[in-house]
Design a protein around this motif. Sequence first.
Motif: not given
Length: 88
Positions: A80-88
Amino acid sequence: MELLNDMALFVEVAQARSFRRAADVAGVPSSTLSRRISTLEKAIGLRLLHRTTRKVELTEAGQSLAPQLTAGFNHIFDAVNTILQERS
């Protein structure tokens, strides 16, 4: 989904070795936490904790399951953190 939540609560108890401390971390009453762990044990057909008035200890099954669940939850949080970082 409820079973997954119960597993997360079990991990909290396994780490804290205390229903009260785990309940504080999870933000639920101790009685609710105890009931959810009992429900989990019934659902999987295994006793995970030895409970006494003074302490909580993991059974053999609990000792085996706790690190596996911890690793699984860590993997999910990392994803989840990886996905959130990619979206930032």
